[in-house]
Design a protein around this motif. Structure first.
Motif, PDB file in Angstrom:
ATOM      1  N   UNK A  77       5.224   3.770  13.281  1.00  0.00           N
ATOM      2  CA  UNK A  77       5.140   2.518  12.528  1.00  0.00           C
ATOM      3  C   UNK A  77       3.842   2.454  11.732  1.00  0.00           C
ATOM      4  N   UNK A  78       2.747   2.814  12.385  1.00  0.00           N
ATOM      5  CA  UNK A  78       1.435   2.778  11.732  1.00  0.00           C
ATOM      6  C   UNK A  78       1.380   3.774  10.576  1.00  0.00           C
ATOM      7  N   UNK A  79       1.918   4.959  10.785  1.00  0.00           N
ATOM      8  CA  UNK A  79       1.936   5.990   9.750  1.00  0.00           C
ATOM      9  C   UNK A  79       2.762   5.539   8.542  1.00  0.00           C
ATOM     10  N   UNK A  80       3.942   4.989   8.786  1.00  0.00           N
ATOM     11  CA  UNK A  80       4.811   4.520   7.705  1.00  0.00           C
ATOM     12  C   UNK A  80       4.133   3.386   6.948  1.00  0.00           C
ATOM     13  N   UNK A  81       3.553   2.450   7.657  1.00  0.00           N
ATOM     14  CA  UNK A  81       2.871   1.318   7.024  1.00  0.00           C
ATOM     15  C   UNK A  81       1.721   1.798   6.143  1.00  0.00           C
ATOM     16  N   UNK A  82       0.927   2.752   6.638  1.00  0.00           N
ATOM     17  CA  UNK A  82      -0.201   3.272   5.855  1.00  0.00           C
ATOM     18  C   UNK A  82       0.277   3.957   4.582  1.00  0.00           C
ATOM     19  N   UNK A  83       1.334   4.755   4.674  1.00  0.00           N
ATOM     20  CA  UNK A  83       1.863   5.454   3.501  1.00  0.00           C
ATOM     21  C   UNK A  83       2.396   4.457   2.469  1.00  0.00           C
ATOM     22  N   UNK A  84       3.053   3.409   2.934  1.00  0.00           N
ATOM     23  CA  UNK A  84       3.599   2.412   2.007  1.00  0.00           C
ATOM     24  C   UNK A  84       2.460   1.628   1.349  1.00  0.00           C
ATOM     25  N   UNK A  85       1.418   1.318   2.102  1.00  0.00           N
ATOM     26  CA  UNK A  85       0.268   0.606   1.525  1.00  0.00           C
ATOM     27  C   UNK A  85      -0.417   1.447   0.446  1.00  0.00           C
ATOM     28  N   UNK A  86      -0.463   2.768   0.634  1.00  0.00           N
ATOM     29  CA  UNK A  86      -1.024   3.642  -0.405  1.00  0.00           C
ATOM     30  C   UNK A  86      -0.223   3.500  -1.693  1.00  0.00           C
ATOM     31  N   UNK A  87       1.097   3.443  -1.578  1.00  0.00           N
ATOM     32  CA  UNK A  87       1.943   3.274  -2.752  1.00  0.00           C
ATOM     33  C   UNK A  87       1.731   1.899  -3.386  1.00  0.00           C
ATOM     34  N   UNK A  88       1.530   0.882  -2.559  1.00  0.00           N
ATOM     35  CA  UNK A  88       1.297  -0.476  -3.075  1.00  0.00           C
ATOM     36  C   UNK A  88       0.010  -0.528  -3.891  1.00  0.00           C
ATOM     37  N   UNK A  89      -1.028   0.167  -3.436  1.00  0.00           N
ATOM     38  CA  UNK A  89      -2.305   0.158  -4.148  1.00  0.00           C
ATOM     39  C   UNK A  89      -2.163   0.767  -5.535  1.00  0.00           C
ATOM     40  N   UNK A  90      -1.242   1.738  -5.676  1.00  0.00           N
ATOM     41  CA  UNK A  90      -1.030   2.368  -6.978  1.00  0.00           C
ATOM     42  C   UNK A  90      -0.322   1.412  -7.947  1.00  0.00           C
ATOM     43  N   UNK A  91       0.423   0.436  -7.419  1.00  0.00           N
ATOM     44  CA  UNK A  91       1.181  -0.505  -8.258  1.00  0.00           C
ATOM     45  C   UNK A  91       0.499  -1.866  -8.361  1.00  0.00           C
ATOM     46  N   UNK A  92      -0.707  -1.995  -7.852  1.00  0.00           N
ATOM     47  CA  UNK A  92      -1.400  -3.282  -7.785  1.00  0.00           C
ATOM     48  C   UNK A  92      -1.472  -3.937  -9.166  1.00  0.00           C
ATOM     49  N   UNK A  93      -1.120  -5.217  -9.239  1.00  0.00           N
ATOM     50  CA  UNK A  93      -1.163  -5.978 -10.478  1.00  0.00           C
ATOM     51  C   UNK A  93       0.195  -6.094 -11.148  1.00  0.00           C
ATOM     52  N   UNK A  94       1.181  -5.374 -10.640  1.00  0.00           N
ATOM     53  CA  UNK A  94       2.526  -5.465 -11.222  1.00  0.00           C
ATOM     54  C   UNK A  94       3.543  -5.720 -10.114  1.00  0.00           C
ATOM     55  N   UNK A  95       4.760  -6.063 -10.508  1.00  0.00           N
ATOM     56  CA  UNK A  95       5.830  -6.289  -9.540  1.00  0.00           C
ATOM     57  C   UNK A  95       6.115  -4.969  -8.835  1.00  0.00           C
ATOM     58  N   UNK A  96       6.029  -4.957  -7.510  1.00  0.00           N
ATOM     59  CA  UNK A  96       6.129  -3.687  -6.811  1.00  0.00           C
ATOM     60  C   UNK A  96       7.151  -3.656  -5.686  1.00  0.00           C
ATOM     61  N   UNK A  97       7.820  -4.733  -5.368  1.00  0.00           N
ATOM     62  CA  UNK A  97       8.736  -4.748  -4.220  1.00  0.00           C
ATOM     63  C   UNK A  97       9.874  -3.753  -4.413  1.00  0.00           C
ATOM     64  N   UNK A  98      10.511  -3.767  -5.595  1.00  0.00           N
ATOM     65  CA  UNK A  98      11.581  -2.794  -5.843  1.00  0.00           C
ATOM     66  C   UNK A  98      11.035  -1.376  -5.788  1.00  0.00           C
ATOM     67  N   UNK A  99       9.868  -1.160  -6.395  1.00  0.00           N
ATOM     68  CA  UNK A  99       9.270   0.179  -6.410  1.00  0.00           C
ATOM     69  C   UNK A  99       9.011   0.677  -4.993  1.00  0.00           C
ATOM     70  N   UNK A 100       8.556  -0.214  -4.127  1.00  0.00           N
ATOM     71  CA  UNK A 100       8.262   0.171  -2.746  1.00  0.00           C
ATOM     72  C   UNK A 100       9.550   0.492  -1.997  1.00  0.00           C
ATOM     73  N   UNK A 101      10.569  -0.350  -2.157  1.00  0.00           N
ATOM     74  CA  UNK A 101      11.852  -0.065  -1.499  1.00  0.00           C
ATOM     75  C   UNK A 101      12.434   1.257  -2.002  1.00  0.00           C
ATOM     76  N   UNK A 102      12.353   1.484  -3.315  1.00  0.00           N
ATOM     77  CA  UNK A 102      12.889   2.701  -3.896  1.00  0.00           C
ATOM     78  C   UNK A 102      12.105   3.930  -3.415  1.00  0.00           C
ATOM     79  N   UNK A 103      10.782   3.847  -3.406  1.00  0.00           N
ATOM     80  CA  UNK A 103       9.955   4.965  -2.936  1.00  0.00           C
ATOM     81  C   UNK A 103      10.254   5.258  -1.464  1.00  0.00           C
ATOM     82  N   UNK A 104      10.385   4.220  -0.667  1.00  0.00           N
ATOM     83  CA  UNK A 104      10.673   4.403   0.759  1.00  0.00           C
ATOM     84  C   UNK A 104      12.037   5.057   0.950  1.00  0.00           C
ATOM     85  N   UNK A 105      13.015   4.674   0.141  1.00  0.00           N
ATOM     86  CA  UNK A 105      14.347   5.272   0.240  1.00  0.00           C
ATOM     87  C   UNK A 105      14.285   6.771  -0.069  1.00  0.00           C
ATOM     88  N   UNK A 106      13.495   7.140  -1.086  1.00  0.00           N
ATOM     89  CA  UNK A 106      13.352   8.551  -1.455  1.00  0.00           C
ATOM     90  C   UNK A 106      12.628   9.353  -0.382  1.00  0.00           C
TER      91      UNK A 106
END
Length: 188
Positions: A77-106
């Motif tokens: 859980x901690x590992x997955x959360x950390x990896x997703x937060x890294x992706x969120x930081x790259x999208x900071x300032x824009x709508x990112x919920x779809x991007x995060x769900x899509x990245x996680x699916x991939x």
């Protein structure tokens, strides 16, 4: 645009994209869940993203604390959360919920590589898995047999053709030799 306007626009986009997806759930206007993997599989998980008041200028809250995820180890859980937060930081300032769900699916398989199959198969819905001494045995669940429903006349016909045990009498399919020969008899 203000944060509220950005959130409303992203909410409408998410609803349009996921309107027929059964894995997507909108808990409330600022909290969304998406289920990854097959239902009941030990590598499936439910990702929850909730928006704080100043989202998308700040990171959303990422959670794997849903009851559905009780089978996932805390390190995974901690590992997955950390990896997703890294992706969120790259999208900071824009709508990112779809991007995060899509990245996680991939990357779902990669994220769950350290998750091991549970010993007792508690998550298995159709049957169970039993491990003992390096042997894995899958015991399938018993399926209910569908009984054939007969009418009274069908039951009566069956009863007329069978004995008290429900079996046909000995010789029921024998050919009457005399009758057969009388029909086919000599042609001379």
């Amino acid at each position: 645009m203000s944060c509220e306007e950005d959130q409303e626009e992203e909410r409408e986009v998410l609803r349009a994209i996921y309107e027929s997806d059964k894995n997507f759930i909108e808990i409330n206007p600022t909290t969304f869940q998406y289920k990854f993997g097959e239902e009941g599989h030990y590598k499936s998980f439910l990702l929850e993203i909730s928006w704080p008041a100043d989202y998308p200028t700040c990171l959303p809250n990422i959670g794997l604390d849903a009851f559905y995820n009780r089978h996932i180890s805390s390190t995974v859980k901690e590992s997955v959360t950390d990896r997703i937060k890294e992706q969120c930081e790259m999208c900071l300032g824009s709508a990112m919920t779809f991007s995060i769900f899509d990245w996680t699916k991939e990357h779902e398989e990669e994220l769950m590589t350290k998750q091991h199959e549970p010993v007792c198969g508690a998550l298995q819905g159709r049957g169970s898995t039993i491990k003992s001494h390096k042997t894995v045995l899958h015991v399938p669940a018993k399926k209910k047999e569908k009984k054939e429903i007969l009418t009274k006349s069908q039951k009566r016909r069956i009863a007329d053709r069978t004995n008290y045990k429900g079996e046909r009498e000995r010789g029921w399919n024998w050919v009457d030799v005399v009758k057969h020969l009388s029909k086919t008899g000599k042609t001379d």
